[in-house]
Design a protein around this motif. Structure first.
Motif, PDB file in Angstrom:
ATOM      1  N   GLY A  22     -22.588 -11.084  -4.862  1.00 55.94           N
ATOM      2  CA  GLY A  22     -22.374 -10.171  -3.739  1.00 55.94           C
ATOM      3  C   GLY A  22     -21.738  -8.885  -4.215  1.00 55.94           C
ATOM      4  O   GLY A  22     -21.766  -8.540  -5.391  1.00 55.94           O
ATOM      5  N   SER A  23     -21.115  -8.174  -3.296  1.00 54.83           N
ATOM      6  CA  SER A  23     -20.504  -6.894  -3.606  1.00 54.83           C
ATOM      7  C   SER A  23     -19.287  -7.072  -4.510  1.00 54.83           C
ATOM      8  O   SER A  23     -18.429  -7.904  -4.246  1.00 54.83           O
ATOM      9  N   ILE A  24     -19.236  -6.282  -5.558  1.00 54.98           N
ATOM     10  CA  ILE A  24     -18.128  -6.370  -6.506  1.00 54.98           C
ATOM     11  C   ILE A  24     -16.895  -5.628  -6.007  1.00 54.98           C
ATOM     12  O   ILE A  24     -15.784  -6.096  -6.162  1.00 54.98           O
ATOM     13  N   TRP A  25     -17.072  -4.470  -5.375  1.00 58.98           N
ATOM     14  CA  TRP A  25     -15.925  -3.616  -5.058  1.00 58.98           C
ATOM     15  C   TRP A  25     -15.625  -3.514  -3.567  1.00 58.98           C
ATOM     16  O   TRP A  25     -14.963  -2.589  -3.135  1.00 58.98           O
ATOM     17  N   ARG A  26     -16.078  -4.405  -2.753  1.00 54.87           N
ATOM     18  CA  ARG A  26     -15.774  -4.371  -1.324  1.00 54.87           C
ATOM     19  C   ARG A  26     -14.556  -5.256  -1.056  1.00 54.87           C
ATOM     20  O   ARG A  26     -14.626  -6.469  -1.232  1.00 54.87           O
ATOM     21  N   PRO A  27     -13.435  -4.692  -0.628  1.00 49.12           N
ATOM     22  CA  PRO A  27     -12.192  -5.454  -0.493  1.00 49.12           C
ATOM     23  C   PRO A  27     -12.213  -6.517   0.610  1.00 49.12           C
ATOM     24  O   PRO A  27     -11.353  -7.377   0.641  1.00 49.12           O
ATOM     25  N   ALA A  28     -13.168  -6.508   1.500  1.00 48.85           N
ATOM     26  CA  ALA A  28     -13.172  -7.435   2.629  1.00 48.85           C
ATOM     27  C   ALA A  28     -13.351  -8.891   2.207  1.00 48.85           C
ATOM     28  O   ALA A  28     -13.044  -9.795   2.965  1.00 48.85           O
TER      29      ALA A  28
END
Length: 179
Positions: free
Chosen positions: A103-109
């Motif tokens: 999934g997303s590496i840099w999405r803080p959620a």
């Protein structure tokens, strides 16, 4: 050397009948490449325990590797009892090898997701390999780390070799900086 191997079930893997499963062929070859090189391997999956393994997707693993796994009680036990991602501390590892889409590496959620764990490793300047190559790197790219990605039948073993080389280089660099 100590490598974290993250096993992420994927839907639509060949033979998986649309149930999320870890592509066995992408995991077992690199697992043995690390072990044969004297690298300590720790297995983790999103929920821990025994992730569903798609043994039908063995195209990335040789028949010899498949047979070796079937005879290897230690490997079978390790693949059957993985850590959950929230039990992993990045400081305990020199690198990571991710099988499946994090999934997303840099999405803080998604603080406890594989993507968040990989971002912490990359921020620490540690090398990470991800197979297959569909990784969301926006907005920061790879940060301070090295990201190895690949697809294809030979990619898992090539990525494992590249990761071990990157770990050696990382250790040399950190030892020089400590002196």
């Amino acid at each position: 050397m100590r490598v974290l191997m993250i096993l992420i079930p994927e839907t639509g893997a060949p033979g998986s009948k649309n149930d999320p499963a870890v592509r066995f062929g992408r995991a077992v070859g690199p697992y043995y490449a690390f072990r044969d090189a004297g690298v300590e391997v720790v297995l983790a999956s999103p929920d821990g325990g025994s992730p569903l393994m798609d043994v039908a997707s063995h195209e990335e693993a040789s028949t010899e590797t498949l047979q070796r796994f079937k005879r290897d009680k230690m490997a079978i036990d390790e693949f059957s009892d993985t850590l959950s991602l929230d039990q992993v501390f990045t400081d305990d590892f020199d690198a990571a090898f991710c099988v499946g889409l994090p999934g997303s590496i840099w999405r803080p959620a998604h603080g406890s997701s594989a993507g968040a764990l990989i971002s912490r490793l990359l921020d620490a300047g540690k090398p990470v390999a991800v197979l297959p190559s569909g990784v969301d790197l926006a907005p920061k790219g790879t940060g301070e780390g090295l990201l190895i990605v690949g697809d294809g039948s030979k990619a898992p073993n090539f990525a494992a070799e590249a990761l071990m080389s990157a770990i050696r280089q990382y250790k040399i660099k950190t030892e020089r900086n400590a002196s």
